[in-house]
Design a protein around this motif. Structure first.
Motif, PDB file in Angstrom:
ATOM      1  N   CYS A 228       0.776  -1.273  -0.011  1.00 27.91           N
ATOM      2  CA  CYS A 228      -0.080  -0.009  -0.154  1.00 27.91           C
ATOM      3  C   CYS A 228       0.751   1.222   0.165  1.00 27.91           C
ATOM      4  O   CYS A 228       0.569   2.044  -0.700  1.00 27.91           O
ATOM      5  CB  CYS A 228      -0.938   0.152   1.211  1.00 27.91           C
ATOM      6  SG  CYS A 228      -2.354  -1.205   1.058  1.00 27.91           S
ATOM      7  N   MET A 229       1.679   1.310   0.686  1.00 28.06           N
ATOM      8  CA  MET A 229       2.751   2.466   0.720  1.00 28.06           C
ATOM      9  C   MET A 229       3.695   2.705  -0.574  1.00 28.06           C
ATOM     10  O   MET A 229       3.589   3.952  -0.982  1.00 28.06           O
ATOM     11  CB  MET A 229       3.907   2.269   1.976  1.00 28.06           C
ATOM     12  CG  MET A 229       3.137   2.495   3.343  1.00 28.06           C
ATOM     13  SD  MET A 229       4.494   2.009   4.582  1.00 28.06           S
ATOM     14  CE  MET A 229       3.673   2.156   5.778  1.00 28.06           C
ATOM     15  N   ALA A 230       3.888   1.562  -1.127  1.00 23.38           N
ATOM     16  CA  ALA A 230       4.394   1.799  -2.573  1.00 23.38           C
ATOM     17  C   ALA A 230       3.360   2.200  -3.459  1.00 23.38           C
ATOM     18  O   ALA A 230       3.785   3.160  -4.167  1.00 23.38           O
ATOM     19  CB  ALA A 230       4.970   0.190  -3.062  1.00 23.38           C
ATOM     20  N   LEU A 231       2.215   1.552  -3.449  1.00 24.06           N
ATOM     21  CA  LEU A 231       1.271   2.270  -4.458  1.00 24.06           C
ATOM     22  C   LEU A 231       0.951   3.801  -4.337  1.00 24.06           C
ATOM     23  O   LEU A 231       0.564   4.432  -5.136  1.00 24.06           O
ATOM     24  CB  LEU A 231       0.066   1.263  -4.302  1.00 24.06           C
ATOM     25  CG  LEU A 231       0.023  -0.048  -4.712  1.00 24.06           C
ATOM     26  CD1 LEU A 231      -0.973  -0.982  -4.374  1.00 24.06           C
ATOM     27  CD2 LEU A 231       0.091  -0.445  -6.210  1.00 24.06           C
ATOM     28  N   ALA A 232       0.843   4.091  -2.984  1.00 20.86           N
ATOM     29  CA  ALA A 232       0.447   5.443  -2.612  1.00 20.86           C
ATOM     30  C   ALA A 232       1.609   6.345  -3.076  1.00 20.86           C
ATOM     31  O   ALA A 232       1.176   7.526  -3.636  1.00 20.86           O
ATOM     32  CB  ALA A 232       0.186   5.567  -0.936  1.00 20.86           C
TER      33      ALA A 232
END
Length: 326
Positions: A228-232
């Protein structure tokens, strides 16, 4: 509420004038690591500390609260896989990471440290907080001194290969469309073992939007926080401040005999700030388990990398054993 998870009333932890907190989480089996993490933080700072309780014993909770450490009930959203969490309650820790702003509304600046980390240099902890002050995600990308392939690939034949990076594999498992997998597949992993965010950071709802999409999909609970952090960051363009690898050091391991501290592989070998013992299962489980690492001065020494292991080493004058090269 999941079995083994008990709601906790707020402890009488004094408010910090800067309204900041360090948060971690554990079950009963990782409590010894959290106990050492707390001790390492207290060597350098009196910042409030919170521990997400995902199955600690009443005695362990009482021990934390007697030291002024608040215990925190995990946040489990409706879309979380209930059966998976019942079978493995500690999964709620990774899920809760993306809800800390709502779980701790009285704090402005929240730093997360995994249970298998500890603070060797207090200056690094201050830098983690400073990097998160402006509202960007303060985090370490895995592009530092690790002796490993920067990008996981599987060679099919000359000139053809298959991407096997963490982000590509996990985006595939989450059944994200190829155009997303393509954009993040070759990007460095953002290691969620250490990060800092301001409560008002714009990334929080973006993280939770991705979590709501990914979490219900089978087998994603353990890795969804980093994905999720990478996608954000990589897809939505949320602001990020990259810290160097000394703020979340995963190795290769090196000892400076002159100081008795773990040192960064990169010259001039400054002290590691925050030690992260990911993939070091044996050492996490017992202080008698060691690994042989080189020293800055050219020697070799058998060490347990835990906070308690390094204290034990220094109590014995920090003299390396005479270990021949392997």
């Amino acid at each position: 509420m999941m079995p083994g998870m008990t709601p906790h009333a707020p402890s009488a932890t004094p408010q910090s004038t800067s309204r900041r907190i360090i948060v971690t989480g554990c079950d009963h089996s990782y409590f010894h690591l959290v106990d050492e993490l707390v001790a390492s933080i207290r060597d350098h700072a009196d910042t409030p500390i919170g521990v997400i309780d995902c199955g600690m014993t009443p005695e362990q909770v009482a021990r934390l609260r007697a030291r002024g450490i608040r215990t925190i009930t995990p946040h489990i959203p409706d879309h979380a896989p209930r059966r998976a969490i019942r079978n493995r309650p500690s999964l709620a820790i990774n899920i809760s990471k993306l809800w800390l702003d709502q779980m701790l509304p009285e704090f402005d600046l929240i730093a997360w440290l995994d249970a298998d980390t500890w603070v060797q240099d207090g200056g690094a902890l201050e830098q983690v907080f400073a990097a998160g002050e402006g509202g960007a995600l303060a985090i370490v990308p895995e592009i530092g001194a690790k002796i490993a392939n920067l990008l996981g690939v599987r060679w099919i034949c000359p000139g053809w290969m298959q991407i096997r990076s963490f982000l590509y594999k996990n985006a595939s498992r989450a059944r994200l469309p190829f155009h997303i997998r393509k954009r993040i597949g070759a990007k460095p992993l953002l290691n969620a073992g250490v990060f800092c965010l301001h409560r008002d950071a714009t990334i929080w709802p973006v993280l939770r939007r991705w979590q709501a999409l990914i979490l219900p999909r089978r087998g994603m609970a353990f890795t969804q926080d980093q994905l999720c952090m990478a996608l954000a960051v990589y897809i939505d363009g949320q602001p990020v401040t990259f810290l160097d690898n000394g703020h979340n050091y995963l190795g290769p391991w090196l000892l400076d005999e002159s100081t008795g501290q773990l040192a960064n592989l990169f010259f001039p070998h400054p002290p590691v700030g925050i030690v992260h013992m990911a993939s070091q299962k044996a050492m996490r489980g017992g202080l008698e388990n060691t690994m042989t690492i080189p020293t800055v001065q050219g020697g070799r020494v058998a060490l347990n990398l835990r906070y308690a292991g390094m204290r034990q080493f220094r109590r014995h004058d920090g003299r390396p054993e005479n270990i021949p090269p392997s």
